[in-house]
Design a protein around this motif. Structure first.
Motif, PDB file in Angstrom:
ATOM      1  N   ASN A  10      -8.122   2.804  -8.193  1.00 14.47           N
ATOM      2  CA  ASN A  10      -6.897   2.099  -8.559  1.00 14.47           C
ATOM      3  C   ASN A  10      -5.843   2.263  -7.471  1.00 14.47           C
ATOM      4  N   PHE A  11      -4.946   1.284  -7.393  1.00 16.64           N
ATOM      5  CA  PHE A  11      -3.872   1.346  -6.408  1.00 16.64           C
ATOM      6  C   PHE A  11      -2.671   0.589  -6.961  1.00 16.64           C
ATOM      7  N   LYS A  12      -1.649   0.420  -6.165  1.00 12.29           N
ATOM      8  CA  LYS A  12      -0.452  -0.306  -6.584  1.00 12.29           C
ATOM      9  C   LYS A  12      -0.091  -1.351  -5.529  1.00 12.29           C
ATOM     10  N   LEU A  13       0.466  -2.455  -5.997  1.00 12.38           N
ATOM     11  CA  LEU A  13       0.972  -3.498  -5.099  1.00 12.38           C
ATOM     12  C   LEU A  13       2.354  -3.934  -5.566  1.00 12.38           C
ATOM     13  N   ASP A  14       3.105  -4.500  -4.646  1.00 11.37           N
ATOM     14  CA  ASP A  14       4.442  -4.978  -4.969  1.00 11.37           C
ATOM     15  C   ASP A  14       4.373  -6.096  -6.015  1.00 11.37           C
ATOM     16  N   GLY A  15       5.122  -5.943  -7.088  1.00 10.43           N
ATOM     17  CA  GLY A  15       5.079  -6.925  -8.163  1.00 10.43           C
ATOM     18  C   GLY A  15       5.542  -8.296  -7.732  1.00 10.43           C
ATOM     19  N   ASN A  37       9.151  -1.016  -7.565  1.00 12.44           N
ATOM     20  CA  ASN A  37       8.728  -2.396  -7.828  1.00 12.44           C
ATOM     21  C   ASN A  37       7.211  -2.582  -7.694  1.00 12.44           C
ATOM     22  N   MET A  38       6.448  -1.497  -7.780  1.00 13.94           N
ATOM     23  CA  MET A  38       4.997  -1.546  -7.658  1.00 13.94           C
ATOM     24  C   MET A  38       4.362  -1.633  -9.037  1.00 13.94           C
ATOM     25  N   ILE A  39       3.288  -2.430  -9.134  1.00  9.80           N
ATOM     26  CA  ILE A  39       2.570  -2.559 -10.403  1.00  9.80           C
ATOM     27  C   ILE A  39       1.152  -1.999 -10.258  1.00  9.80           C
ATOM     28  N   ASP A  40       0.582  -1.593 -11.390  1.00 10.37           N
ATOM     29  CA  ASP A  40      -0.761  -1.017 -11.410  1.00 10.37           C
ATOM     30  C   ASP A  40      -1.814  -2.078 -11.120  1.00 10.37           C
ATOM     31  N   ILE A  41      -2.743  -1.752 -10.230  1.00  7.98           N
ATOM     32  CA  ILE A  41      -3.830  -2.649  -9.855  1.00  7.98           C
ATOM     33  C   ILE A  41      -5.144  -1.868  -9.900  1.00  7.98           C
ATOM     34  N   ALA A  42      -6.180  -2.484 -10.408  1.00 16.75           N
ATOM     35  CA  ALA A  42      -7.513  -1.895 -10.412  1.00 16.75           C
ATOM     36  C   ALA A  42      -8.379  -2.566  -9.355  1.00 16.75           C
ATOM     37  N   ALA A  43      -9.487  -1.931  -9.036  1.00 14.42           N
ATOM     38  CA  ALA A  43     -10.552  -2.566  -8.245  1.00 14.42           C
ATOM     39  C   ALA A  43     -11.830  -2.378  -9.051  1.00 14.42           C
ATOM     40  N   ARG A  44     -11.942  -3.175 -10.103  1.00 19.61           N
ATOM     41  CA  ARG A  44     -13.033  -3.075 -11.071  1.00 19.61           C
ATOM     42  C   ARG A  44     -14.170  -4.003 -10.635  1.00 19.61           C
TER      43      ARG A  44
END
Length: 286
Positions: A10-15, A37-44
């Protein structure tokens, strides 16, 4: 056939980048941001066991980049491809095919790793074919300035040098079947040229690995298009056609980048296609 979710990290990117011109007051309802201003991102990723084939769709970022590189993406959690494969009784050497929806680093970086003495790169799945398509390969290896930072040579060129690269056909229309992997592919050009969306027939259901055509459940409304997309007006058209097809046919949409929703269905409403139900992978795959 058996399907397994493979969580590569998982990582974060700017919303704001993830939602383009959509105001934060709207997108934060579904994808709340932190103080930066970062949102949760998965690499599923998705693993398909079908007879003697074991196909992995996408690979996440991998682990060969520098600490400085990963520092831009605020990694969180303890998921990895190796850990996730092991949970299902597999390892990297079991993989027969790696299907890359596209060649941005967060989708294909895990396909290539350092060799033992860190002098060169090698395939992370030594027994696998690596699937792309000729149009997207050309796009990625001769990148435009907008996407150059996402198409990293160390992720891409070693695949060709390995001799393990294979191309699937590019259709005249939206959908083309890959007979070797036994699933249909929806082609989309808005995010990047010839992104491939696998459509898998599984126990009477159609499971669609929607990659960056629909990054999260919060991106369902048509104007909610990523700032990363190179052709946002094409994305609008492709999303509209695909989501209408998904609603009409009750497709199950496997979300690669949604850290909190794994699989969703959508429905037609007076306001357009909207979210219907949310499922865990265990509910659909078991």
């Amino acid at each position: 056939m058996t399907l397994y979710p493979i969580n590569s990290g998982n990582f974060k990117l700017d919303g704001g980048a993830m939602f383009g011109v959509v105001p934060k007051s709207l997108w934060q309802r579904t994808n709340p941001a932190d103080a930066n201003n970062m949102i949760d991102i998965a690499a599923r990723c998705l693993l398909i066991e079908d007879g003697d084939k074991l196909t992995l769709i996408d690979t996440g970022m991998g682990n060969k980049q520098s600490d400085k590189f990963f520092g831009y993406y605020y990694l969180w959690g303890d998921d990895s491809i190796d850990k996730s494969l092991k949970q299902h009784g597999f390892n990297r050497n079991d993989i027969t095919d790696v299907f890359m929806t596209h060649l941005h680093f967060d989708h294909c970086g895990g396909a290539i790793q350092w060799n033992k003495d860190h002098t060169d790169y090698e395939p992370a799945f030594k027994n696998a074919n690596f699937w792309s398509n000729k149009d997207h390969w050309h796009w990625a290896t001769q990148p435009n300035n907008r996407e150059k930072a996402s198409f990293l040579e160390e992720n891409i060129l070693p695949i060709k040098n390995s001799g393990q690269l294979k191309f699937t056909d590019v259709p005249n229309g939206d959908i083309q079947r890959n007979s070797e992997l036994d699933f249909d592919i929806f082609y989309a050009d808005g995010h990047t040229d010839k992104q491939m969306i696998p459509m898998i027939q599984y126990k009477g259901k159609t499971i669609c690995f929607v990659a960056d055509l629909l990054p999260t459940a919060g991106h369902i409304p048509l104007p909610f298009v990523m700032g990363y997309d190179t052709r946002p007006l094409l994305t609008l058209d492709e999303k509209e056609r695909f989501l209408k097809m998904a609603a009409d046919n009750n497709y199950y949409l496997f979300l690669e980048h949604d850290a909190h929703n794994e699989i969703i269905t959508v429905k037609n409403t007076e306001k357009g296609v909207r979210l219907q139900d949310v499922y865990s992978c265990n509910e659909i795959f078991n």
